[in-house]
Scaffold this motif. Structure first.
Motif, mmCIF file in Angstrom:
data_model
loop_
_atom_site.group_PDB
_atom_site.id
_atom_site.type_symbol
_atom_site.label_atom_id
_atom_site.label_comp_id
_atom_site.label_asym_id
_atom_site.label_seq_id
_atom_site.Cartn_x
_atom_site.Cartn_y
_atom_site.Cartn_z
ATOM 1 N N GLY A 1 0.794 -1.212 0.000
ATOM 2 C CA GLY A 1 0.000 0.000 0.000
ATOM 3 C C GLY A 1 0.832 1.271 0.000
ATOM 4 N N GLU A 2 2.078 1.170 -0.366
ATOM 5 C CA GLU A 2 2.984 2.323 -0.372
ATOM 6 C C GLU A 2 3.015 2.988 -1.750
ATOM 7 O OE1 GLU A 2 4.778 3.501 2.249
ATOM 8 O OE2 GLU A 2 3.787 2.003 3.494
ATOM 9 N N PRO A 3 3.241 4.290 -1.810
ATOM 10 C CA PRO A 3 3.306 4.978 -3.098
ATOM 11 C C PRO A 3 4.365 4.402 -4.051
ATOM 12 C CG PRO A 3 3.195 6.568 -1.319
ATOM 13 C CD PRO A 3 3.347 5.215 -0.687
ATOM 14 N N GLN A 4 5.466 3.928 -3.511
ATOM 15 C CA GLN A 4 6.511 3.358 -4.353
ATOM 16 C C GLN A 4 6.016 2.106 -5.070
ATOM 17 O OE1 GLN A 4 6.597 4.156 -1.164
ATOM 18 N NE2 GLN A 4 8.638 4.669 -0.452
ATOM 19 N N ALA A 5 5.034 1.430 -4.490
ATOM 20 C CA ALA A 5 4.518 0.206 -5.087
ATOM 21 C C ALA A 5 3.875 0.504 -6.435
ATOM 22 C CB ALA A 5 3.522 -0.460 -4.148
ATOM 23 N N ALA A 6 3.096 1.546 -6.534
ATOM 24 C CA ALA A 6 2.453 1.899 -7.804
ATOM 25 C C ALA A 6 3.495 2.210 -8.861
ATOM 26 C CB ALA A 6 1.507 3.080 -7.617
ATOM 27 N N ALA A 7 4.537 2.914 -8.486
ATOM 28 C CA ALA A 7 5.590 3.251 -9.446
ATOM 29 C C ALA A 7 6.243 1.996 -10.016
ATOM 30 C CB ALA A 7 6.636 4.150 -8.781
ATOM 31 N N ALA A 8 6.343 0.962 -9.215
ATOM 32 C CA ALA A 8 6.925 -0.298 -9.686
ATOM 33 C C ALA A 8 5.938 -1.103 -10.528
ATOM 34 C CB ALA A 8 7.396 -1.124 -8.496
ATOM 35 N N LEU A 9 4.651 -0.958 -10.267
ATOM 36 C CA LEU A 9 3.631 -1.752 -10.952
ATOM 37 C C LEU A 9 3.203 -1.178 -12.306
ATOM 38 C CD1 LEU A 9 1.421 -2.595 -7.874
ATOM 39 C CD2 LEU A 9 2.776 -4.220 -9.217
ATOM 40 N N ILE A 10 3.188 0.123 -12.432
ATOM 41 C CA ILE A 10 2.705 0.757 -13.667
ATOM 42 C C ILE A 10 3.417 0.223 -14.911
ATOM 43 C CG2 ILE A 10 2.554 2.951 -14.920
ATOM 44 C CD1 ILE A 10 1.887 4.231 -12.133
ATOM 45 N N PRO A 11 4.742 0.108 -14.929
ATOM 46 C CA PRO A 11 5.396 -0.414 -16.138
ATOM 47 C C PRO A 11 4.997 -1.854 -16.478
ATOM 48 C CG PRO A 11 7.005 0.626 -14.697
ATOM 49 C CD PRO A 11 5.718 0.546 -13.933
ATOM 50 N N LEU A 12 4.544 -2.599 -15.484
ATOM 51 C CA LEU A 12 4.161 -3.994 -15.724
ATOM 52 C C LEU A 12 2.885 -4.117 -16.549
ATOM 53 C CD1 LEU A 12 5.038 -5.643 -12.303
ATOM 54 C CD2 LEU A 12 6.362 -5.642 -14.428
ATOM 55 N N LEU A 13 2.148 -3.020 -16.709
ATOM 56 C CA LEU A 13 0.965 -3.041 -17.569
ATOM 57 C C LEU A 13 1.340 -3.228 -19.038
ATOM 58 C CD1 LEU A 13 -1.145 -0.192 -15.954
ATOM 59 C CD2 LEU A 13 -1.614 -2.650 -15.860
ATOM 60 N N LYS A 14 2.629 -3.108 -19.343
ATOM 61 C CA LYS A 14 3.108 -3.308 -20.714
ATOM 62 C C LYS A 14 3.996 -4.548 -20.831
ATOM 63 C CE LYS A 14 2.700 1.430 -22.088
ATOM 64 N NZ LYS A 14 3.160 2.432 -23.010
ATOM 65 N N HIS A 15 4.013 -5.365 -19.806
ATOM 66 C CA HIS A 15 4.850 -6.560 -19.808
ATOM 67 C C HIS A 15 4.395 -7.519 -20.901
ATOM 68 C CE1 HIS A 15 6.877 -10.165 -18.308
ATOM 69 N NE2 HIS A 15 7.662 -9.327 -17.629
ATOM 70 N N GLU A 16 5.304 -8.303 -21.430
ATOM 71 C CA GLU A 16 4.955 -9.252 -22.493
ATOM 72 C C GLU A 16 4.026 -10.373 -22.009
ATOM 73 O OE1 GLU A 16 8.820 -12.195 -22.189
ATOM 74 O OE2 GLU A 16 8.800 -10.654 -23.726
ATOM 75 N N THR B 1 -0.607 -12.428 -18.111
ATOM 76 C CA THR B 1 -1.033 -12.607 -16.723
ATOM 77 C C THR B 1 -0.359 -11.585 -15.823
ATOM 78 O OG1 THR B 1 -1.453 -14.947 -17.120
ATOM 79 C CG2 THR B 1 -1.236 -14.263 -14.823
ATOM 80 N N THR B 2 0.881 -11.239 -16.127
ATOM 81 C CA THR B 2 1.566 -10.191 -15.374
ATOM 82 C C THR B 2 0.832 -8.871 -15.539
ATOM 83 O OG1 THR B 2 3.707 -11.299 -15.511
ATOM 84 C CG2 THR B 2 3.746 -8.907 -15.169
ATOM 85 N N ARG B 3 0.411 -8.562 -16.762
ATOM 86 C CA ARG B 3 -0.338 -7.316 -17.000
ATOM 87 C C ARG B 3 -1.645 -7.319 -16.201
ATOM 88 N NH1 ARG B 3 0.852 -8.772 -22.315
ATOM 89 N NH2 ARG B 3 -1.354 -8.925 -22.888
ATOM 90 N N TRP B 4 -2.326 -8.459 -16.214
ATOM 91 C CA TRP B 4 -3.592 -8.585 -15.501
ATOM 92 C C TRP B 4 -3.393 -8.396 -13.993
ATOM 93 C CZ3 TRP B 4 -4.966 -13.224 -12.615
ATOM 94 C CH2 TRP B 4 -6.267 -13.201 -12.121
ATOM 95 N N TYR C 1 -5.635 -8.599 -24.225
ATOM 96 C CA TYR C 1 -6.100 -9.682 -23.357
ATOM 97 C C TYR C 1 -7.283 -9.165 -22.539
ATOM 98 C CZ TYR C 1 -5.624 -13.543 -19.963
ATOM 99 O OH TYR C 1 -5.827 -14.632 -19.158
ATOM 100 N N LEU C 2 -8.432 -9.745 -22.756
ATOM 101 C CA LEU C 2 -9.667 -9.282 -22.144
ATOM 102 C C LEU C 2 -9.595 -9.149 -20.622
ATOM 103 C CD1 LEU C 2 -12.605 -8.428 -22.485
ATOM 104 C CD2 LEU C 2 -13.215 -10.852 -22.565
ATOM 105 N N PRO C 3 -9.040 -10.105 -19.881
ATOM 106 C CA PRO C 3 -8.957 -9.915 -18.426
ATOM 107 C C PRO C 3 -8.186 -8.659 -18.015
ATOM 108 C CG PRO C 3 -8.674 -12.222 -18.943
ATOM 109 C CD PRO C 3 -8.646 -11.463 -20.259
#
Length: 112
Positions: free
Chosen positions: A17-32, A35-38, A64-66
């Motif tokens: 729940g830390e602000p740094q967590a979002a910064a690490a997760l946002i780039p994963l929305l473009k991961h190859e 399931t990682t993106r989901w 990917y629909l999900p």
């Protein structure tokens, strides 16, 4: 590199729940890996960090629909009105589950 480790890390970041967590997760929305993106979209919804809004709006177009469903849900959880136009476009989606999620998200935006 190990997907199970990566998925566990995503869950752990969401739990922080830390602000740094979002910064690490946002780039994963473009991961190859889809399931990682989901999982990243789900985690960002739990964090409710407005910095993720633009990336989640872009994820509404994911192949990917999900991911699209999770992005709509996350945008509703975050509650930034900036997402309204993109969610309105998905509220008429051919996939009934995505359309329903987009409508729920729009309802959450309206309630704020």
């Amino acid at each position: 590199a190990d997907r199970n480790t990566r998925w566990g890390a995503i869950e752990g970041l969401a739990e922080l729940g830390e602000p740094q967590a979002a910064a690490a997760l946002i780039p994963l929305l473009k991961h190859e890996d889809r399931t990682t993106r989901w999982k990243a979209a789900l985690a960002l919804g739990r964090l409710e960090d407005k910095r993720a809004v633009d990336a989640l709006i872009a994820a509404l177009e994911d192949g990917y629909l999900p991911v699209r469903r999770a992005a709509a849900s996350a945008l509703g959880a975050i509650g930034d009105k900036k997402a309204a136009a993109a969610l309105k476009g998905r509220a008429a989606d051919l996939d009934p589950a995505l359309a329903a999620e987009a409508k729920r998200a729009l309802g959450r935006l309206d309630a704020r």
